[in-house]
Design a protein around this motif. Structure first.
Motif, short mmCIF file in Angstrom:
data_model
loop_
_atom_site.label_atom_id
_atom_site.label_comp_id
_atom_site.label_asym_id
_atom_site.label_seq_id
_atom_site.Cartn_x
_atom_site.Cartn_y
_atom_site.Cartn_z
N THR A 7 0.83 -1.20 0.00
CA THR A 7 0.00 0.00 0.00
C THR A 7 0.86 1.25 0.00
O THR A 7 1.98 1.25 0.55
N THR A 8 0.35 2.30 -0.62
CA THR A 8 1.08 3.57 -0.62
C THR A 8 0.70 4.41 0.59
O THR A 8 1.25 5.49 0.80
N ARG A 9 -0.25 3.91 1.38
CA ARG A 9 -0.70 4.68 2.55
C ARG A 9 0.30 4.52 3.69
O ARG A 9 0.78 3.42 3.96
N HIS A 10 0.59 5.60 4.36
CA HIS A 10 1.41 5.52 5.57
C HIS A 10 1.00 6.64 6.51
O HIS A 10 1.78 7.54 6.85
N ASN A 11 -0.26 6.57 6.94
CA ASN A 11 -0.78 7.63 7.80
C ASN A 11 -0.24 7.49 9.22
O ASN A 11 -0.25 6.38 9.78
N PRO A 12 0.22 8.58 9.83
CA PRO A 12 0.74 8.51 11.20
C PRO A 12 -0.32 7.97 12.17
O PRO A 12 -1.49 8.36 12.11
N ILE A 14 -1.58 5.11 12.15
CA ILE A 14 -2.40 4.08 11.52
C ILE A 14 -1.53 2.95 10.96
O ILE A 14 -1.84 1.77 11.15
N GLY B 31 2.20 13.86 4.08
CA GLY B 31 2.39 12.69 4.94
C GLY B 31 1.10 11.97 5.27
O GLY B 31 1.11 10.94 5.96
N TYR B 32 -0.04 12.52 4.82
CA TYR B 32 -1.34 11.90 5.10
C TYR B 32 -2.04 11.56 3.79
O TYR B 32 -1.78 12.19 2.76
N ASN B 33 -2.95 10.60 3.84
CA ASN B 33 -3.69 10.21 2.64
C ASN B 33 -5.14 9.91 2.96
O ASN B 33 -5.43 9.16 3.90
N TRP B 36 -5.54 5.95 -1.35
CA TRP B 36 -4.22 5.36 -1.55
C TRP B 36 -4.36 4.19 -2.53
O TRP B 36 -5.47 3.77 -2.87
N ILE B 37 -3.21 3.70 -3.00
CA ILE B 37 -3.20 2.58 -3.93
C ILE B 37 -2.74 1.31 -3.21
O ILE B 37 -1.75 1.34 -2.47
N THR B 38 -3.46 0.24 -3.41
CA THR B 38 -3.08 -1.05 -2.86
C THR B 38 -2.86 -2.04 -4.00
O THR B 38 -3.70 -2.13 -4.91
#
Lengths: 350, 177
Positions: A7-12, A14, B31-33, B36-38
């Motif tokens: 995943t490209t998500r990296h929320n603080p 989480i 730094g927040y989303n 997003w892509i999985t």
């Protein structure tokens, strides 16, 4: 079938594993359970106490006073956890029946006056110097104790609000379906009985610390004496330290049983629940869970208190301290491991 | 009216235009989303299967984030869109712990933030930012209750799935397969 997720998500807070709640929530849950236990014990003790009974002051006054201070600390921890602090007053502008936290915020409003009323009943005996400086305290105490209905109301309300508070601390996290470790209604009674055992341990500690050696009615004063007197009409017996030690052992045994049921329920449930249980049984949290919660927090104090009952070792503060450590560790481990448990850990489909 | 998003995984190439469009449109902090892509890879070589998905809040019909919100900040807006009223949010993070998709986060200003389906655009007759910029046209948005809508026709004619339907949340972002 092997599965890889990128995943490209990296929320603080989480990712990669949920860690939205830090130390504040476990501390709040621990203190909430402890205060709930203090309320229940105070309520029971008040119902069976004779007016001006000196032994009642530990449970009926010192316990609630300590509870008031502790609850304030717990509320402070809860407040520190909020990320939008200036809007905290919004809690009291609505009531959301499906939200445990909304129920909790109103239950907490009831806890303060209930604890205060219980404390006022025997305050002159507990802190004579304060009563001398403020004679109105004696007047209030006399006024309450002269009215049996009022005494019963205060005792019963403390018991009921205490049960509600203790169960709420468990329901707060068990009502979050996204975390499989928490998906059991057993968390309510588990946290309630854990709270009772920590409250009994704290009262034991207060009793030992606050009284002179020759005045100590021992741990016996607290709960089972009262229950026995209430149900069987027996008189107070100041030499039955073993009975209250057994009360603490009863709470610990019930807590141990609930913990086992909690784990059995998860292991025998769906795959997500079984994987969540594995966090405690064999995973990253296994060592602290078995050592701190089961070993130090339940089994060791059970054995120590059993030996005390057999008069094989001296009565000490050690079991009380261990129970408190175990209760705190239980909250920390369940909150942290619960956040790590996740539906996505299971590979679904062919 | 029931707004849904339909994403064609046969067309999505994971270019992240949707992610950039969302961050630009909604001022999502660095730094927040909100989306997003999985990339999901299943199986063993040589029979590997890969699915690329653009993910976000699923705007569930039974949203646990709304049920656990103590102030009513998290609520269901018209069209089934799950929103957070910033001025009501106390930042207790119960909704974050309640969401099986981990779609929410704490905004640096303190309130809880997430995808809104760009409701401010939708109410002006526009598509969500992510949908409008998709270069492969793999993203679709519309009213599921309108049988003539593009999303209704796609879902009735193509095989599809949603994410973690076993949680019982009844998610409303669908993936065509």
């Amino acid at each position: 079938m092997p599965l890889e997720l990128t995943t490209t998500r990296h929320n603080p807070g989480i990712d990669p594993l949920l860690h939205a709640w830090g130390w504040e929530i476990p501390v709040y849950l621990f203190i909430g359970g402890l205060v709930a236990g203090l309320m229940i014990i105070a309520g029971v003790r008040l119902l069976v106490a004779k007016p001006r009974e000196r032994q009642a002051m530990v449970c009926c006054t010192l316990g609630p006073l300590v509870g008031l201070a502790l609850l304030s600390l717990g509320m402070l921890a809860l407040f520190m956890d909020l990320s939008h602090k200036l809007y905290v007053w919004r809690l009291y502008l609505s009531f959301e029946p499906t939200a445990p936290m909304s129920w909790g915020s109103y239950i907490l409003l009831l806890v303060y006056p209930a604890l205060l009323a219980n404390a006022l009943t025997h305050l002159p005996e507990a802190i004579p110097s304060l009563a001398k400086r403020f004679p109105v305290l004696l007047t209030i105490s006399d006024y309450i104790l002269a009215r049996q209905r009022m005494v019963i109301s205060i005792g019963v309300s403390n018991m009921l609000i205490g049960v509600a508070l203790g169960v709420y601390t468990g329901v707060l996290i068990s009502g979050l379906p996204a975390r499989p470790l928490w998906n059991t209604s057993l968390l309510g009674p588990l946290f309630l009985f854990s709270g009772l055992s920590t409250a009994a341990a704290l009262l034991h500690a207060i009793l030992v610390i606050s009284m002179k050696e020759e005045d100590r009615p021992a741990f016996a004063d607290i709960l089972l004496t009262s229950l026995a007197r209430w149900s069987q009409g027996r008189g107070p017996d100041t030499s039955i330290a073993p009975i209250l030690t057994r009360a603490d052992n009863s709470f610990l045994t019930i807590e141990l049983g609930l913990l086992m049921l909690f784990l059995i329920g998860l292991v025998t449930s769906t795959e997500v629940n079984a994987q969540a249980a594995a966090l405690l049984l064999t995973g990253a949290y296994a060592a602290p869970f078995w050592v701190l919660v089961i070993g130090i927090g339940i089994i060791t104090p059970l054995i120590l208190q059993f030996l005390e009952l057999q008069n094989r070792i001296r009565h000490t503060l050690a079991p009380a301290v261990l129970v408190l450590v175990g209760g705190l560790a239980l909250r920390f481990i369940l909150v942290f491991a619960g956040q790590e448990s996740h539906w996505l850990r299971v590979v679904a489909g062919p | 009216m029931r707004y849904v998003m339909v994403i064609d995984t046969k067309r999505c190439v994971g270019c992240m235009d949707c992610v950039v469009a969302c961050k630009t449109e909604n001022n999502v902090p660095e730094g927040y989303n909100r989306d997003w892509i999985t990339e999901e890879v299943r199986g063993k070589n040589p029979t590997l299967q890969m699915e690329i998905r653009s993910e976000r809040c699923n705007h569930c019909d039974r949203p646990p984030c709304v049920y656990c919100c103590p102030t009513g900040a998290s609520h269901i807006h018209e069209g089934g869109v799950v929103l957070v009223t910033h001025e009501k949010c106390i930042g207790c993070k119960a909704c974050i712990a309640a969401c099986p998709y981990d779609a929410r986060f704490v905004h640096p200003e303190g309130y809880i933030d997430k995808c809104t389906f760009c409701i401010h655009r939708v109410e002006q007759g526009l598509k969500p930012a992510c949908v409008s910029v998709c270069p492969t046209h793999c993203m679709h948005f519309g009213d599921l209750e309108d049988p003539q809508s593009e999303v209704a026709r796609l879902l009735s004619s193509r095989a599809h799935h949603s994410l973690l339907p076993q949680t019982g949340c009844q998610p409303h972002v669908f993936y065509l397969t």
